[in-house]
Design an enzyme around this catalytic site. Structure first.
Site, short mmCIF file in Angstrom:
data_model
loop_
_atom_site.label_atom_id
_atom_site.label_comp_id
_atom_site.label_asym_id
_atom_site.label_seq_id
_atom_site.Cartn_x
_atom_site.Cartn_y
_atom_site.Cartn_z
N THR A 194 0.85 -1.19 0.00
CA THR A 194 0.00 0.00 0.00
C THR A 194 0.89 1.24 0.00
OG1 THR A 194 0.00 0.01 2.39
CG2 THR A 194 -1.81 -1.13 1.34
N GLU A 339 -5.90 -3.19 -1.52
CA GLU A 339 -6.39 -4.34 -0.75
C GLU A 339 -7.51 -5.08 -1.48
OE1 GLU A 339 -5.71 -1.35 0.32
OE2 GLU A 339 -4.91 -1.34 2.37
N LYS A 447 -14.15 17.91 10.07
CA LYS A 447 -15.12 17.83 11.16
C LYS A 447 -15.37 19.24 11.68
CE LYS A 447 -13.68 13.29 11.47
NZ LYS A 447 -12.37 12.80 11.08
P1 AMP Z 1 -4.75 2.68 -3.38
O1 AMP Z 1 -4.77 1.51 -2.48
O2 AMP Z 1 -3.45 3.41 -3.38
O3 AMP Z 1 -5.18 2.31 -4.74
O4 AMP Z 1 -5.79 3.73 -2.81
C1 AMP Z 1 -7.13 3.37 -2.57
C2 AMP Z 1 -7.91 4.58 -2.15
O5 AMP Z 1 -7.98 5.53 -3.21
C3 AMP Z 1 -9.36 4.29 -1.83
O6 AMP Z 1 -9.52 3.76 -0.55
C4 AMP Z 1 -9.99 5.66 -2.00
O7 AMP Z 1 -9.79 6.47 -0.87
C5 AMP Z 1 -9.22 6.23 -3.15
N1 AMP Z 1 -9.96 6.04 -4.40
C6 AMP Z 1 -9.78 5.11 -5.34
N2 AMP Z 1 -10.66 5.28 -6.36
C7 AMP Z 1 -11.41 6.35 -6.05
C8 AMP Z 1 -12.49 7.03 -6.67
N3 AMP Z 1 -12.97 6.67 -7.86
N4 AMP Z 1 -13.05 8.08 -6.02
C9 AMP Z 1 -12.59 8.49 -4.81
N5 AMP Z 1 -11.56 7.89 -4.19
C10 AMP Z 1 -10.98 6.84 -4.79
#
Ligand code: AMP
Length: 550
Positions: A194, A339, A447
């Site tokens: 991650t 994940e 918040k």
């Molecule tokens: P990663 O594991 O680096 O791919 O990041 C995942 C995170 O990216 C998710 O938990 C979201 O917070 C954000 N994310 C991915 N796709 C979107 C989307 N289409 N709109 C808003 N947030 C997104």
């Protein structure tokens, strides 16, 4: 859920394991002459076929066996999207080892941490990353050798990298006679860490079964919709969440593959789209912004591009409009995470939406969409009580399914599931039709006086203003309300807007108390290793920002 009966009658179907090697075998047997085109780090365009890719993957598999790589051992890659990386994908996982894709945008210390945590045995890398590898190689405890993915004449004359080998020499020295082994489909296939904006990165360890199931599901018409009539250019990097599974779902369908290599600027992507007649692509909003800006500046149009999947961060509706209305390109808004392999939801229309106006359809498409089959989701409050699907109640988003992690690699972080569900860390609404919309990442929510303000809506409104290129909203300290929104804006080149005019732009579009308290114009937004805006950096940078008193 109902329990299985004690002695179920078993189905009488063949028990063929779902293995990644079967994807490249299939592509070779049924789409053998279809092309894989790569813009190489060497600067030229390379072309070959799925048959060639399969052959070289088998040669690499023999090479890895010769180097002593065993089932389950991790082999790292630090590489752009290209044919050699694709060969490594299949050779490593196909032979039973674990492909560990490393993000080269990380700091050398983080790369060394990840390589040591994964206990990588070998690391393959593109020659662009020679300086990076030289910076961390001596800190790796388990790596027995490094393999430079290039020809012999690209090998450095001197280097501090221990046991540096030449990829093309290894391929040339090994036969293509290799039988992909059959083993348990639940065996580990690949490992991706991650982004780890706080603390050390944690590994998501995918299996052959999860990868093959994700490939089927992600290719479906209301997911990525990839077919043998497509030409696909994955802009999403193969070093982060396996380029959203495209190195698997594209050969599975037989589509032509086009790899962009390191050239991800607007002009390079546009030129490759046109030269190879790309029909479908996938990427994060920041990359598409570069492409759209380049096209607008040069008054260009696409001649073949039909559809793109945008995800990784929220796709601003203004970007979706530009693709749809100016370029006739369908945008599928997708959501997922490392994940989750990564696909969870895709936003596409149903028959009942086809009669809606353009704006009505846009309202549906702007959401992150419905779960693709295999993924189930729910929203809950902080006490874990499930919340209604009414499109306005927001809560913590939880997911489950066969390509969602059950625990992190080496059980880092302990038990992560809550009653069998994975908490995503995102806050979302779900409407009565099952369309999910992300309000925010829970740590980015503002918040204010005990109420929550989602930043994505505020950013999307700002980005619909013609003078705004990019916008990010963060919470800053407020003596009365704890936190209030501060909007950070990058203006388009040559365009101008005042703070007052931009604040007035919010009127009637949002509850008045959500309106940002202040706006700061800045030159650029900080972007992290996976193309996301780094809000923690912005919060640090603006922590002493004094909001104007009302
Ligand atoms: P990663 O594991 O680096 O791919 O990041 C995942 C995170 O990216 C998710 O938990 C979201 O917070 C954000 N994310 C991915 N796709 C979107 C989307 N289409 N709109 C808003 N947030 C997104």
């Amino acid at each position: 859920m109902a329990q299985y009966p004690q002695s179920p009658t078993m189905g009488q179907m063949m028990d063929r394991p779902l293995l990644i090697s079967s994807i490249i075998e299939h592509a070779d047997r049924y789409f053998g002459s279809n092309e894989i085109v790569s813009r190489r780090v060497e600067g030229d365009i390379h072309r070959y076929t799925y048959r060639d890719c399969h052959k070289r993957a088998r040669q690499l598999a023999n090479a890895l066996a010769g180097l002593g790589v065993k089932m389950g051992e991790r082999v790292g890659t630090i590489a752009w999207n290209g044919y050699r990386h694709m060969e490594a994908y299949y050779a490593i996982s196909g032979s039973g080892a674990v492909l560990h894709t490393i993000n080269p945008r990380l700091h050398p210390e983080q790369v060394a941490y990840i390589a040591n945590h994964a206990e990588d045995q070998y690391i393959l890398f593109d020659m662009t990353f020679l300086p990076l590898v030289e910076a961390f190689a001596s800190h790796c405890n388990t790596v027995k050798g490094f393999i430079l993915m290039g020809d012999r004449d690209r090998m450095p004359a001197t280097t501090t990298i221990p046991n540096l080998m030449c990829y093309e020499d290894l391929i040339a020295a090994n036969s293509a006679e290799f039988e992909w082994p059959l083993f348990d489909e639940n065996a580990a296939s690949s490992l991706c860490y991650t982004s780890g904006t706080t603390g050390n990165p944690k590994g998501a360890l995918y299996s052959h079964r999860s990868t093959v199931l994700h490939s089927y599901a992600s290719a479906m018409p209301d997911s990525l919709n990839v077919s043998a009539r497509d030409t696909v250019l994955p802009v999403v990097p193969m070093f982060h969440v396996n380029a959203w599974g495209l190195p698997y779902s594209v050969p599975l369908t037989g589509a032509k593959m086009v790899f962009p290599g390191p050239a991800l600027d607007g002009k390079s992507i546009y030129d490759l789209f046109e030269a190879e007649q790309v029909t479908f692509s996938a990427g994060v909003p920041t990359v598409w912004l570069g492409l759209l800006t380049y096209m607008a500046q040069n008054e260009l149009k696409f001649s073949s591009f039909k559809r793109t999947v945008i995800g990784g961060s929220a796709c601003p509706p203004a970007m979706m409009r530009a693709f749809r209305q100016q370029h006739g390109v369908e945008v599928v808004h997708a959501w997922g995470m490392t994940e989750m392999s990564p696909l969870g939801t895709c936003g596409t229309l149903q028959t009942k939406h086809l009669g809606l106006s353009e704006e009505g359809q846009m309202a549906v498409l702007a959401k992150q969409g419905h779960a693709i089959f295999g993924v189930d989701m729910k929203i809950v409050d902080d006490a874990g009580v499930e919340l209604p699907w009414d499109g306005s109640t927001y809560g913590n988003l939880l997911v489950r399914g066969p390509w969602i992690i059950s625990s992190y690699f080496k059980n880092e972080g302990g038990d992560v599931l809550v009653d069998g569900w994975f908490p995503t860390g995102d806050v979302a609404t779900i409407d009565a039709d099952g369309y999910m919309q992300i309000t925010d990442r829970s740590k980015d929510v503002i918040k204010s006086g005990g109420e929550w303000i989602g930043t994505i809506d505020l950013e999307n409104i700002a980005m619909a203003h013609p003078a705004v290129l990019q916008a990010a909203c963060i919470g800053v300290f407020h003596p009365k309300w704890d936190e209030r929104p501060l909007l950070l804006v990058v203006k388009k080149t040559g365009a101008d807007v005042t703070k007052e005019a931009l604040l007035a732009f919010y009127e009637g579009k949002i509850a008045k108390w959500w309106t940002p308290d202040d706006i700061a114009f800045i030159d650029a937004l900080p972007v992290g290793a996976t193309g996301k805006i780094l809000k923690n950096k912005l919060r640090e940078q603006f922590k002493d920002h004094v909001l104007p008193t009302a």
